[in-house]
Structures are given as C-alpha cells and as structure tokens.
Design an enzyme around this catalytic site. Sequence first.
Site, PDB file in Angstrom:
ATOM      1  N   GLU A   1      32.502  33.328 -31.705  1.00 54.00           N
ATOM      2  CA  GLU A   1      33.037  31.964 -31.722  1.00 54.00           C
ATOM      3  C   GLU A   1      34.542  31.953 -31.488  1.00 54.00           C
ATOM      4  OE1 GLU A   1      31.571  30.647 -35.522  1.00 54.00           O
ATOM      5  OE2 GLU A   1      29.513  31.038 -34.860  1.00 54.00           O
TER       6      GLU A   1
ATOM      7  N   TYR B   1      31.343  29.597 -43.707  1.00 58.29           N
ATOM      8  CA  TYR B   1      30.306  30.620 -43.875  1.00 58.29           C
ATOM      9  C   TYR B   1      30.015  30.971 -45.339  1.00 58.29           C
ATOM     10  CZ  TYR B   1      29.668  31.634 -38.911  1.00 58.29           C
ATOM     11  OH  TYR B   1      29.339  31.542 -37.572  1.00 58.29           O
TER      12      TYR B   1
END
Length: 397
Positions: free
Chosen positions: A139, A97
Amino acid sequence: MSASLSPETVALVKATIPALEAHGPRITETMYRRLFRDPEIAALFNQANQKSGAQRFALANAVLAYAKHIDDLGALAPAVERMAQKHIGYAILPEHYPHVAKALLEAIAEELGDAATPEILTAWGEAYWMLAEILQGREAQIRREIMAQPGGWTDWRRFSVTERRVEAQDIMSFILRPQDGGKVVPHRPGQYLTLRFDEAGLAGVKRNYSISCAPNDEYYRITVKREPNGEASGFLHEHAQIGAVIEATPPAGDFHLPEQPERPVVLLSGGVGLTPMVSMLEQISARHGNLPTWYVHASRDARRHALDEQVRAAAQRHGKTRVATFYEDFAGEEHANPGRVTLDWLRENTPLAEADIYLCGPKPFLRNFVSDLAGAGVPVDRIHYEFFGPADENLAA
C-alpha cells in the site's frame, strides 16, 4: 518482525483449518461486531456489504485461504494485490491494522472457546502481522506511485459533478472534476473510484464505480445503473445535480489493461459491467492502433444498453475492433444478435486460445464465463475479471 514464520507457528495455524471451515463466518461476524464498537473504525467500511452478510463470508474464505497457504504465500499474491488496492480505495492506513488484529484474535477466542489455546492465539497473532506487513508495504508503494504523478493525492478529495447524461433506461453518466481546480491522476483503464457521500448528506455511504472514460488528467466519468433501493445510485440519479459535491480516493484496482498489451484482447461484458470495458476500448483506440480487439456485450434489450454510440465510434477510430452486441429480448435490431452470448459463439468468433479475456458483469454472468473459459482450456492467467462487492475467490468453482 521476521519475513517468515517459524515451522511451529505454521503448524499451529494449519491446525486451525478444520475449525475455520466449520466456524469461519461466525468468527468474522463476531470480529466485525467487536470492530464496529468504535464508530471511527466502522466508518472506514462499506456498510452495505455488512448488511448483506457478504463481507463476513468473503473474509471467512480469505482467512481460510490464508491458513491453507500460510507456507506458500505466493499462491495468494493476486488476493493480496486486490486487498491492497481495496485498502487504497477505502483510505485504510497503518494505524487501522491494530484494531483489526485485536478484534480478530478476540473473535477467535470467543468462538473457539477452550480450543483457542494461548499458543494458537499467539500463532495467529504472528500470522496476522506478517500479512499486515506485506499489505502495508504494498500500500505504501502504491501511494508513492500515485503521489509521484501530477494530480496525485491520497485520502479523500472533493469532486464536483460538472455534467450528467442519461445513457439508457436507469443508467446515467456523471463527469467528476476536482473542486480545487487541480489535475487528476490518469487512471489505468479498468480501474474504479471509491466514492464517499458524507458531503452529500449520506453519512457512511461508500461505493465503488468503474471509470468509464479514457484516461486523462482533467476528470473522471462514472456510469451508474440505478439499483432498487440503492442509496448511492438513487442519490446520484435523483439528487446529484450540477455542482453536487462527492468525495473520492484515487483510482484503484488490479483489474486493468496493461500499458503494453502483448496479445489480442477480448472485452466481454454484461449489463452495466461494460463501464470498464469502454475505458479500455477508448485507450486501445487512442494508443494501440495495431491491437486486434473484440468487444462483446450482452444486454437485456436496446433500451438498457448504455454507451453504444461511444463504443462504435471508438471501434471505428481504431479500425481493428470488432463489435458484437446481444439482446436477450431481441426486437429485430440490425446491429445486434438475439439471445445470450455463449462459449460456442466466442470459440467461433474470437481468438480465445490466443487472447487476454477481460470480463465484467453481474455475478451469475461472471461465474458462468470464468468457469466455462477455464474449462475450455483458456489459461487462468489470461482470464481477468472485475465485479464489485466482497471478493469471491470461488468464481471458477
């Protein structure tokens, strides 16, 4: 970070909406250019979508939608779920990320120039990380659910092709079993596998294929149409002989039959889009004996119609499934209707007002039917669809 953004941050993000509307695709193109300077990050993505340009437009639309709904994230819940499922398929992890955050903020600064003030960049940084935390949480939950099941795994796992079968013109099925001899996670009917072809010599090639068999703990079946100039489909048809090794992540996708369907079901597909429908129908046949079901499929002609025998066998076992087939190039086949499926036919022959509608097929097929069904008064929460490629949030537009 806090679970919500300050009013000042929300206002700053919303102030960028006109710029995103005008320059969104340029921003995302620049973002990917910067992101892909790192070969390890570039390898996480399906580069076919990058070559076509579809991914940058899809991301631009997603960023714009996020800005518009920054103070009402509940409206984005379906898109967030779809994104989280895609990340499971592509093995995106928390450590990836920051790379995206850096590239996105740099792209905004580069493309907007002086308009990208320090305050704007700070606001977008906060907005990005709030969304990232939501995605990472979901997730992690999905991965825990997968690993709690026998046969569960994360990341990439090696599978062998153990069977291959010609289903129709340019359409072939492949049975994939774990090379380690272990079990697999039973998929939810409608979900897909993400395949990576590095072991087969196609470095960087990744594709999503719907699983076309009933859920089980031994193998997956994919049914693949050979596409013109298709790297993955061409390899599968020509070179994926018995014993070929392909890697896969666990089944993923938010398009699937619920464990306990509450309403009649209409399965509507075009072309090779029938693959998730076959999985759903086989599950209905095995576990939902009293569920009224309509299986409606459109194909160019009989030669291009795959899995018809399996469908009719499952429908016969079920006893409450009605099957209707349409051939655009009709040659007098007794079991098929001439022409195309129409909304009027669906109104007359299926319970549109009471059913859940599941759709999969070529993009024009989906665009027409999603729009037509919504226009006909079918509630949007009963219209479920799947297609592969970057998400198009405007299918019903």
